[in-house]
Design an enzyme around this catalytic site. Structure first.
Site, PDB file in Angstrom:
ATOM      1  N   PRO A 278       0.838  -1.204   0.000  1.00  0.00           N
ATOM      2  CG  PRO A 278       0.061  -0.985   2.196  1.00  0.00           C
ATOM      3  CD  PRO A 278       0.771  -1.926   1.278  1.00  0.00           C
TER       4      PRO A 278
ATOM      5  N   GLY B  48       0.464   5.436  -0.166  1.00  0.00           N
ATOM      6  CA  GLY B  48      -0.395   6.618  -0.183  1.00  0.00           C
ATOM      7  C   GLY B  48      -0.017   7.543  -1.328  1.00  0.00           C
TER       8      GLY B  48
ATOM      9  CB  SER C 267      -2.730   3.328   0.569  1.00  0.00           C
ATOM     10  OG  SER C 267      -2.752   4.294   1.593  1.00  0.00           O
TER      11      SER C 267
ATOM     12  CE1 TYR D  57      -1.005   3.842   7.885  1.00  0.00           C
ATOM     13  CE2 TYR D  57      -1.844   5.049   6.002  1.00  0.00           C
ATOM     14  CZ  TYR D  57      -0.787   4.462   6.679  1.00  0.00           C
ATOM     15  OH  TYR D  57       0.466   4.505   6.144  1.00  0.00           O
TER      16      TYR D  57
ATOM     17  CB  THR E  33      -0.789   0.137   8.439  1.00  0.00           C
ATOM     18  OG1 THR E  33      -0.819  -0.386   7.105  1.00  0.00           O
ATOM     19  CG2 THR E  33       0.570   0.754   8.705  1.00  0.00           C
TER      20      THR E  33
ATOM     21  NE  ARG F 286       7.804  10.866   4.248  1.00  0.00           N
ATOM     22  CZ  ARG F 286       6.628  10.450   4.745  1.00  0.00           C
ATOM     23  NH1 ARG F 286       6.600   9.471   5.637  1.00  0.00           N
ATOM     24  NH2 ARG F 286       5.493  10.985   4.362  1.00  0.00           N
TER      25      ARG F 286
ATOM     26  CE  LYS G 143       2.765  -2.043   4.719  1.00  0.00           C
ATOM     27  NZ  LYS G 143       3.156  -0.704   5.168  1.00  0.00           N
TER      28      LYS G 143
ATOM     29  CB  SER H 220       6.767  -3.721   7.234  1.00  0.00           C
ATOM     30  OG  SER H 220       6.747  -2.413   6.690  1.00  0.00           O
TER      31      SER H 220
ATOM     32  CG  HIS I 168       5.358   2.823   7.066  1.00  0.00           C
ATOM     33  ND1 HIS I 168       4.157   2.453   7.635  1.00  0.00           N
ATOM     34  CD2 HIS I 168       5.038   3.720   6.100  1.00  0.00           C
ATOM     35  CE1 HIS I 168       3.170   3.115   7.035  1.00  0.00           C
ATOM     36  NE2 HIS I 168       3.681   3.890   6.103  1.00  0.00           N
TER      37      HIS I 168
ATOM     38  NE  ARG J 279       6.889   6.686   3.323  1.00  0.00           N
ATOM     39  CZ  ARG J 279       7.163   7.609   2.411  1.00  0.00           C
ATOM     40  NH1 ARG J 279       8.320   7.553   1.782  1.00  0.00           N
ATOM     41  NH2 ARG J 279       6.308   8.556   2.116  1.00  0.00           N
TER      42      ARG J 279
ATOM     43  N   GLY K 278      12.865  -2.258   1.444  1.00  0.00           N
ATOM     44  CA  GLY K 278      14.207  -2.361   0.875  1.00  0.00           C
ATOM     45  C   GLY K 278      14.324  -3.249  -0.347  1.00  0.00           C
ATOM     46  CB  ILE K 279      12.152  -5.783  -1.948  1.00  0.00           C
ATOM     47  CG1 ILE K 279      12.259  -6.740  -0.755  1.00  0.00           C
ATOM     48  CG2 ILE K 279      12.123  -6.550  -3.287  1.00  0.00           C
ATOM     49  CD1 ILE K 279      11.124  -7.729  -0.633  1.00  0.00           C
TER      50      ILE K 279
ATOM     51  NE  ARG L 151      11.159   4.840  -0.445  1.00  0.00           N
ATOM     52  CZ  ARG L 151      11.039   4.325   0.793  1.00  0.00           C
ATOM     53  NH1 ARG L 151      11.110   3.014   0.993  1.00  0.00           N
ATOM     54  NH2 ARG L 151      10.850   5.121   1.819  1.00  0.00           N
TER      55      ARG L 151
END
Ligand code: FMN
Length: 388
Positions: free
Chosen positions: A78, A80, A107, A130, A156, A165, A252, A274, A276, A279, A309-310, A331
């Site tokens: 998911p 956003g 998401s 969420y 999540t 961030r 998650k 995970s 996230h 983040r 990270g994949i 990503r």
């Protein structure tokens, strides 16, 4: 079309094509970004054992995640604001996933709504929830996901409050973008993104705007998040949400063996190891480094998945060989989507599938259920020897 050989190729095109604000939104982690960086670099600490003279014919990456058939155990995570990376982004990503035969997770913070995606696809997708203070709204969301025939609820757990961030604050991240002089200057260099966006079905949060009492404008993600996410979420509430949903539940954001045991207690069908995508808690372990202790604690009792990270099929292979039953890309598919829409997500999946298939073969394995730690060389200290 350019020749795409790896996920980085898509990332380079994505960076050129999408406004800086949305590139930065995806391509950053919280605070110092240590966890964000280590999510990818820790995969490199694990090596694959090359094996030779093994019959490599008749290979397959087909598998199952929560009892559902998948062409490879790699789901779309998911994400956003996906519909700001590319016009109608959630619809395009969901169609690519459907075509490829892997799960798509929508998401709560999507631009296209649950109904938009359901209308544009033919197979059930997963919905990520969420939890908000407004419990009526959460119940309505769950109901909407049921009506849309979603086949799993992904709850999540690692975002009751929002990690910081830096770039999002500096860029004044919003959907649609606020028109400041610097945003306008940047948008003028992203005309193809802009033209497509003019024809988009939606340009703000499709699951929220018009569905939440008292909120008609969700432009400012930070402010809305602060006032709406439920900081009181606990395991009792998770159990109640599971009951309310009544179907398959994936939890998650698990990064600790103790939490994995709690997830087991509330009856999760799967958990996602995970952070996230780096983040949220900066300084937390990378997901791949946290995976072994979680597998040891609950791996024989609940399906354990992993994300964060994949960026390649080799990363997928390492997570599966360690014991994960499924993986997710965030990503990696966003790069593809921003670079070339649905085709780009298909390319991201194709790249990862090819890498997974070939690497698996070069390790002397032909099927996903043949994978285990025997094909890995893991440094002795990888799992950590932490002081009590
Ligand atoms: C831009 C962006 C937005 C995200 N939005 C959400 C979200 O709305 N809900 C959620 O559960 N996770 C969200 N995540 C986390 C992803 O689901 C996933 O855990 C993460 O991307 C995995 O790391 P990777 O990007 O390195 O693959 C987001 C991640 C990114 C990069």
């Amino acid at each position: 079309m350019p020749v795409i050989t790896c996920i980085d190729d898509l990332k380079r095109i994505y960076e050129r094509r999408v406004p800086r604000m949305f590139f930065d939104y995806a391509e950053s982690g919280s605070w110092t970004e240590q966890t964000f960086r280590e999510n990818t670099s820790d995969f490199e600490d694990i090596y694959l054992r090359q094996r030779v003279a093994v019959d490599m014919s008749g290979r397959s990456t087909a598998s199952q995640m929560i009892g559902q058939d998948v062409a490879m155990p790699v789901a779309l995570a998911p994400v956003g604001l996906t519909g700001m990376q590319c016009a109608d982004g959630e619809i395009k990503a969901a169609r690519a996933a459907e075509k490829f035969g892997v799960p798509f997770t929508l998401s709560t913070m999507s631009i296209n709504s649950i109904e938009d995606v359901a209308e544009a696809t033919t197979k059930p997708f997963w919905f990520q929830l969420y939890t908000m203070r407004d419990t009526d709204y959460v119940s309505r969301l769950i109901q909407r996901a049921k009506v849309a025939n979603c086949s799993a609820l992904v709850i999540t757990l690692d975002l009751q409050i929002l990690g910081q961030r830096h770039k999002d604050l500096k860029n004044g991240l919003s959907a649609p973008p606020k028109l400041t002089p610097s945003t306008i200057a940047n948008l003028m260099t992203k005309w193809s993104w802009g033209i497509e966006m003019l024809g988009a079905k939606r340009r703000n949060f499709g699951n929220i705007v018009g569905h939440v009492d008292g909120i008609s404008d969700a432009k400012d993600l930070g402010a809305w998040t602060k006032e709406s996410f439920d900081p009181t979420l606990d395991w009792d509430k998770v159990a109640k949400l599971k009951e309310e949903w009544g179907g398959k539940v994936i939890l998650k954001g698990i990064l600790d063996a103790e939490d994995a045991k709690m997830a087991l207690k509330v009856g999760a069908d799967a958990i996602i190891v995970s952070n996230h995508g780096g983040r949220q808690l900066d300084g937390a372990l990378s997901s791949i480094r946290a995976l072994p202790s979680i597998l040891e604690a609950v791996g024989d009792q609940v399906e354990v998945h992993l994300d964060s990270g994949i960026r390649s099929g080799q990363d997928v292979l390492k997570a599966l060989a360690m014991g994960a039953k499924g993986t997710y890309i965030g990503r990696a598919f966003v790069y593809g989507l921003g670079a070339m829409g649905q085709k780009g997500v298909e390319e991201a999946l194709r790249v990862i599938h090819t890498e997974l298939d070939l690497s698996m073969a070069l390790c002397g394995r032909r099927r996903i259920d043949e994978l285990n730690r025997d094909i890995l060389l893991i440094p002795e200290a990888f799992e950590g020897r932490w002081q009590a």
